[in-house]
Write an enzyme that holds these catalytic residues in place. Structure first.
Site, mmCIF file in Angstrom:
data_model
loop_
_atom_site.group_PDB
_atom_site.id
_atom_site.type_symbol
_atom_site.label_atom_id
_atom_site.label_comp_id
_atom_site.label_asym_id
_atom_site.label_seq_id
_atom_site.Cartn_x
_atom_site.Cartn_y
_atom_site.Cartn_z
ATOM 1 C CG HIS A 145 -9.765 -10.394 1.610
ATOM 2 N ND1 HIS A 145 -11.112 -10.433 1.888
ATOM 3 C CD2 HIS A 145 -9.433 -9.078 1.519
ATOM 4 C CE1 HIS A 145 -11.568 -9.186 1.971
ATOM 5 N NE2 HIS A 145 -10.579 -8.350 1.749
ATOM 6 C CE LYS A 171 -9.317 -9.626 5.511
ATOM 7 N NZ LYS A 171 -8.731 -8.407 6.072
ATOM 8 C CG MET A 223 -1.996 -1.014 1.216
ATOM 9 S SD MET A 223 -3.307 -0.545 0.067
ATOM 10 C CE MET A 223 -4.190 0.673 1.033
HETATM 11 P P1 NAP Z 1 2.774 -4.634 3.864
HETATM 12 O O1 NAP Z 1 3.108 -4.872 2.436
HETATM 13 O O2 NAP Z 1 3.173 -5.631 4.891
HETATM 14 O O3 NAP Z 1 3.405 -3.200 4.275
HETATM 15 C C1 NAP Z 1 3.523 -2.709 5.572
HETATM 16 C C2 NAP Z 1 4.849 -1.961 5.650
HETATM 17 O O4 NAP Z 1 4.922 -1.214 6.867
HETATM 18 C C3 NAP Z 1 6.070 -2.902 5.624
HETATM 19 O O5 NAP Z 1 6.995 -2.413 4.665
HETATM 20 C C4 NAP Z 1 6.628 -2.773 7.042
HETATM 21 O O6 NAP Z 1 8.022 -2.997 7.089
HETATM 22 C C5 NAP Z 1 6.263 -1.351 7.349
HETATM 23 N N1 NAP Z 1 6.319 -1.002 8.756
HETATM 24 C C6 NAP Z 1 6.008 -1.773 9.830
HETATM 25 N N2 NAP Z 1 6.210 -1.055 10.970
HETATM 26 C C7 NAP Z 1 6.652 0.157 10.594
HETATM 27 C C8 NAP Z 1 7.043 1.338 11.299
HETATM 28 N N3 NAP Z 1 7.039 1.401 12.643
HETATM 29 N N4 NAP Z 1 7.443 2.426 10.587
HETATM 30 C C9 NAP Z 1 7.465 2.381 9.271
HETATM 31 N N5 NAP Z 1 7.134 1.288 8.524
HETATM 32 C C10 NAP Z 1 6.720 0.207 9.201
HETATM 33 O O7 NAP Z 1 1.204 -4.419 4.034
HETATM 34 P P2 NAP Z 1 0.200 -3.689 3.012
HETATM 35 O O8 NAP Z 1 -0.513 -4.686 2.212
HETATM 36 O O9 NAP Z 1 0.909 -2.561 2.335
HETATM 37 O O10 NAP Z 1 -0.856 -3.107 4.053
HETATM 38 C C11 NAP Z 1 -0.452 -2.137 4.998
HETATM 39 C C12 NAP Z 1 -1.579 -1.921 6.007
HETATM 40 O O11 NAP Z 1 -2.737 -1.389 5.317
HETATM 41 C C13 NAP Z 1 -2.062 -3.228 6.681
HETATM 42 O O12 NAP Z 1 -2.419 -2.920 8.015
HETATM 43 C C14 NAP Z 1 -3.285 -3.626 5.868
HETATM 44 O O13 NAP Z 1 -4.217 -4.390 6.604
HETATM 45 C C15 NAP Z 1 -3.847 -2.257 5.528
HETATM 46 N N6 NAP Z 1 -4.655 -2.204 4.307
HETATM 47 C C16 NAP Z 1 -5.629 -1.269 4.301
HETATM 48 C C17 NAP Z 1 -6.420 -1.112 3.189
HETATM 49 C C18 NAP Z 1 -7.503 -0.062 3.222
HETATM 50 O O14 NAP Z 1 -8.228 0.078 2.234
HETATM 51 N N7 NAP Z 1 -7.646 0.680 4.306
HETATM 52 C C19 NAP Z 1 -6.205 -1.902 2.058
HETATM 53 C C20 NAP Z 1 -5.178 -2.837 2.073
HETATM 54 C C21 NAP Z 1 -4.400 -2.965 3.210
HETATM 55 P P3 NAP Z 1 8.586 -4.480 7.488
HETATM 56 O O15 NAP Z 1 7.871 -5.448 6.576
HETATM 57 O O16 NAP Z 1 10.044 -4.383 7.228
HETATM 58 O O17 NAP Z 1 8.235 -4.679 8.927
#
Ligand code: NAP
Length: 263
Positions: free
Chosen positions: A152, A156, A13
């Site tokens: 999904h 998830k 994201m």
């Molecule tokens: P992802 O690919 O796992 O990305 C999350 C990123 O955040 C990873 O690069 C992680 O790094 C990083 N991170 C973790 N802790 C951090 C911190 N303290 N400071 C800075 N970066 C940090 O997940 P994603 O699919 O992009 O999703 C991200 C979030 O959005 C999830 O919670 C997901 O459920 C949510 N989401 C929301 C929607 C919506 O429509 N609202 C849609 C899809 C997903 P590391 O991997 O190195 O720890």
């Protein structure tokens, strides 16, 4: 010009959000927050190699640049911490992570009002999914027998999805009392009829290759109505992120759910 900081820029994201802010004329990316690469630039990290944007280890470090908005796309624990801290630091948070309790939302609403800052928590940024929920409410008044199938990707952790739960709750607020299925039905295999929310059945599919999909199926005498939404990739969430950022700079107070920003 809205100055924006993004937490989680290496994530699926976060990478899309970086692209969004880069291409929007009214927004400027002034830094990203990544706990693994503080002090570097995005170029140095090997991610988004053309970007000479500073990376901050923490939100407190990033606040020195005084961004207008923080977009958080990390994980539930960090998203919650960042939301509160951003408000304390005078930054308007837009958070896409889940895991907020009613008590959290109440307390954060009070803080946002005190600070006179806009804030948005959006469990689902896909505008099509928000419309699906609203259309489902319209249909449920006339076709109260309904089942939900959400699908999904297989990474998830939670089921049913937050969007499926929210859809069921919104339908249950308006639908006339309905008894569904055969009153004496029995499951030969446990779980065959799915989860139950006030008589509505909800089915969760988890498969590689899927992103985020939901069908709401209404049944009536001699007819069915199916409302379906598909998020085919993470770009589908970005118009909602843009809407949330623009709202956060224009209004004070916390908004929970994009359905509150769409008529
Ligand atoms: P992802 O690919 O796992 O990305 C999350 C990123 O955040 C990873 O690069 C992680 O790094 C990083 N991170 C973790 N802790 C951090 C911190 N303290 N400071 C800075 N970066 C940090 O997940 P994603 O699919 O992009 O999703 C991200 C979030 O959005 C999830 O919670 C997901 O459920 C949510 N989401 C929301 C929607 C919506 O429509 N609202 C849609 C899809 C997903 P590391 O991997 O190195 O720890």
């Amino acid at each position: 010009m809205i100055t924006v900081m993004i937490a989680g820029p290496r994530g699926n994201m976060g990478r899309e959000a970086v692209k969004l802010v880069q291409r929007e004329e009214g927004m400027k990316l002034t830094g990203v927050i990544d706990y693994k690469f503080g002090g570097k630039t995005m170029q140095d990290t090997g991610h988004m190699e053309s970007l000479d944007i500073p990376v901050f280890e923490t939100l407190d470090d990033a606040a020195k640049n005084k961004p207008d908005v923080l977009i958080d796309l990390t994980n539930p624990e960090t998203g919650k911490k960042h939301l509160r801290r951003a408000l304390e630091l005078g930054i308007r948070p837009v958070v896409g992570t889940t895991g907020f309790t009613d008590e959290d939302i109440e307390a954060l609403s009070v803080l946002a009002q005190e600070k006179k800052l806009g804030a948005v928590i959006a469990p689902n940024f896909a505008i099509g999914a928000i419309l699906l929920m609203k259309l489902s409410v319209m249909a449920a008044k006339y076709m109260p027998e309904v089942e939900i199938i959400e699908q999904h990707h297989d990474r998830k952790l939670d089921a049913p999805s937050g969007t499926a739960m929210k859809t069921a709750q919104m339908i249950s607020d308006v639908r006339p009392e309905a008894s569904q299925g055969h009153p004496e039905e029995e499951e030969a295999w446990k779980g065959a009829r799915g989860a139950d929310y006030e008589g509505m059945k909800i089915h969760s599919v988890r498969l590689p290759g899927r992103v985020a999909h939901q069908e709401v199926i209404f049944g009536g005498e001699g007819q069915t109505l199916t409302i379906r939404h598909d998020s085919l990739n993470r770009a589908s969430f970005m118009p909602g992120v843009k809407m949330a950022v623009e709202h956060a700079v224009a209004a004070a107070g916390l908004v929970y759910g994009l359905e509150n920003l769409i008529d």
